[in-house]
Design a protein around this motif. Sequence first.
Motif, PDB file in Angstrom:
ATOM      1  N   PHE A  94       0.834  -1.206   0.000  1.00  0.00           N
ATOM      2  CA  PHE A  94       0.000   0.000   0.000  1.00  0.00           C
ATOM      3  C   PHE A  94       0.872   1.261   0.000  1.00  0.00           C
ATOM      4  N   GLU A  95       1.958   1.232   0.759  1.00  0.00           N
ATOM      5  CA  GLU A  95       2.868   2.390   0.783  1.00  0.00           C
ATOM      6  C   GLU A  95       3.500   2.593  -0.598  1.00  0.00           C
ATOM      7  N   ILE A  96       3.916   1.496  -1.228  1.00  0.00           N
ATOM      8  CA  ILE A  96       4.492   1.580  -2.574  1.00  0.00           C
ATOM      9  C   ILE A  96       3.442   2.095  -3.551  1.00  0.00           C
ATOM     10  N   TYR A  97       2.232   1.582  -3.435  1.00  0.00           N
ATOM     11  CA  TYR A  97       1.132   2.012  -4.307  1.00  0.00           C
ATOM     12  C   TYR A  97       0.883   3.513  -4.145  1.00  0.00           C
ATOM     13  N   MET A  98       0.804   3.971  -2.900  1.00  0.00           N
ATOM     14  CA  MET A  98       0.550   5.399  -2.641  1.00  0.00           C
ATOM     15  C   MET A  98       1.666   6.255  -3.241  1.00  0.00           C
ATOM     16  N   ASN A  99       2.903   5.800  -3.097  1.00  0.00           N
ATOM     17  CA  ASN A  99       4.042   6.533  -3.643  1.00  0.00           C
ATOM     18  C   ASN A  99       3.956   6.615  -5.167  1.00  0.00           C
ATOM     19  N   GLU A 100       3.645   5.500  -5.803  1.00  0.00           N
ATOM     20  CA  GLU A 100       3.517   5.463  -7.264  1.00  0.00           C
ATOM     21  C   GLU A 100       2.358   6.337  -7.728  1.00  0.00           C
ATOM     22  N   ASN A 101       1.257   6.281  -7.000  1.00  0.00           N
ATOM     23  CA  ASN A 101       0.083   7.077  -7.341  1.00  0.00           C
ATOM     24  C   ASN A 101       0.382   8.573  -7.180  1.00  0.00           C
ATOM     25  N   GLU A 102       1.133   8.922  -6.146  1.00  0.00           N
ATOM     26  CA  GLU A 102       1.505  10.323  -5.936  1.00  0.00           C
ATOM     27  C   GLU A 102       2.377  10.828  -7.085  1.00  0.00           C
ATOM     28  N   LYS A 103       3.350  10.009  -7.514  1.00  0.00           N
ATOM     29  CA  LYS A 103       4.200  10.397  -8.644  1.00  0.00           C
ATOM     30  C   LYS A 103       3.363  10.582  -9.904  1.00  0.00           C
ATOM     31  N   PHE A 104       2.407   9.683 -10.126  1.00  0.00           N
ATOM     32  CA  PHE A 104       1.529   9.772 -11.290  1.00  0.00           C
ATOM     33  C   PHE A 104       0.705  11.059 -11.246  1.00  0.00           C
ATOM     34  N   LYS A 105       0.152  11.371 -10.079  1.00  0.00           N
ATOM     35  CA  LYS A 105      -0.652  12.587  -9.926  1.00  0.00           C
ATOM     36  C   LYS A 105       0.192  13.827 -10.216  1.00  0.00           C
ATOM     37  N   LYS A 106       1.423  13.859  -9.724  1.00  0.00           N
ATOM     38  CA  LYS A 106       2.307  15.006  -9.979  1.00  0.00           C
ATOM     39  C   LYS A 106       2.600  15.147 -11.465  1.00  0.00           C
ATOM     40  N   ARG A 107       2.807  14.013 -12.152  1.00  0.00           N
ATOM     41  CA  ARG A 107       3.042  14.076 -13.604  1.00  0.00           C
ATOM     42  C   ARG A 107       1.828  14.665 -14.317  1.00  0.00           C
ATOM     43  N   ILE A 108       0.639  14.279 -13.887  1.00  0.00           N
ATOM     44  CA  ILE A 108      -0.580  14.809 -14.501  1.00  0.00           C
ATOM     45  C   ILE A 108      -0.662  16.317 -14.277  1.00  0.00           C
ATOM     46  N   ILE A 109      -0.481  16.742 -13.059  1.00  0.00           N
ATOM     47  CA  ILE A 109      -0.587  18.172 -12.735  1.00  0.00           C
ATOM     48  C   ILE A 109       0.428  18.977 -13.532  1.00  0.00           C
ATOM     49  N   GLU A 110       1.639  18.453 -13.662  1.00  0.00           N
ATOM     50  CA  GLU A 110       2.683  19.173 -14.396  1.00  0.00           C
ATOM     51  C   GLU A 110       2.443  19.182 -15.908  1.00  0.00           C
ATOM     52  N   SER A 111       1.753  18.171 -16.421  1.00  0.00           N
ATOM     53  CA  SER A 111       1.607  18.065 -17.878  1.00  0.00           C
ATOM     54  C   SER A 111       0.368  18.754 -18.436  1.00  0.00           C
ATOM     55  N   PHE A 112      -0.596  19.097 -17.598  1.00  0.00           N
ATOM     56  CA  PHE A 112      -1.832  19.690 -18.081  1.00  0.00           C
ATOM     57  C   PHE A 112      -1.921  21.163 -17.733  1.00  0.00           C
TER      58      PHE A 112
END
Length: 162
Positions: free
Chosen positions: A21-39
């Motif tokens: 779950f910690e790994i998942y949350m970390n991966e999800n956070e990185k994904f969210k940051k990529r989305i915010i930065e790209s849009f």
Amino acid sequence: MAGIAVGTFYNYYPSKERLFFEIYMNENEKFKKRIIESFDMNQDPVTIVRQIVEQNISAANSSNILKEWYNHDLFRELEHYYEEMKGEDDSIRSLYTGLFRKWKEDGKIRDDIDEELLPAFLDSLAYIDAHKEEIGLRHFPQLIQYLAEFIMKGLTESPTLK
């Protein structure tokens, strides 16, 4: 394989699931940051949600970690973990919940729909996507993209019937 004793592992994590779950949350956070930065978050809501859905589908199909959101056995546990971590929620859901709130304040979302109901519209897409085998793989991911567009157009346009 990690080179640590089992007892040492349990000093840091109460279970293997908690580590995941910690790994998942970390991966999800990185994904969210990529989305915010790209849009460009100032685009219209339909365009932004379409892009988020496209990126989400792409990430879930390319990341073995994020793909686990669709694992029926793990899904409920992940949801419970997110509920426990509410104050630290960096999920994609928190991104579009914040966007819905902002859009509603800006008058870009219909005001006759309860703010707490808004995220459920996009949450439903995850459930549909999780059952794509039963629905038929032939039309995915186009079906999800169209449904996201239809939902957002329905949320942003004035109702014709009252």
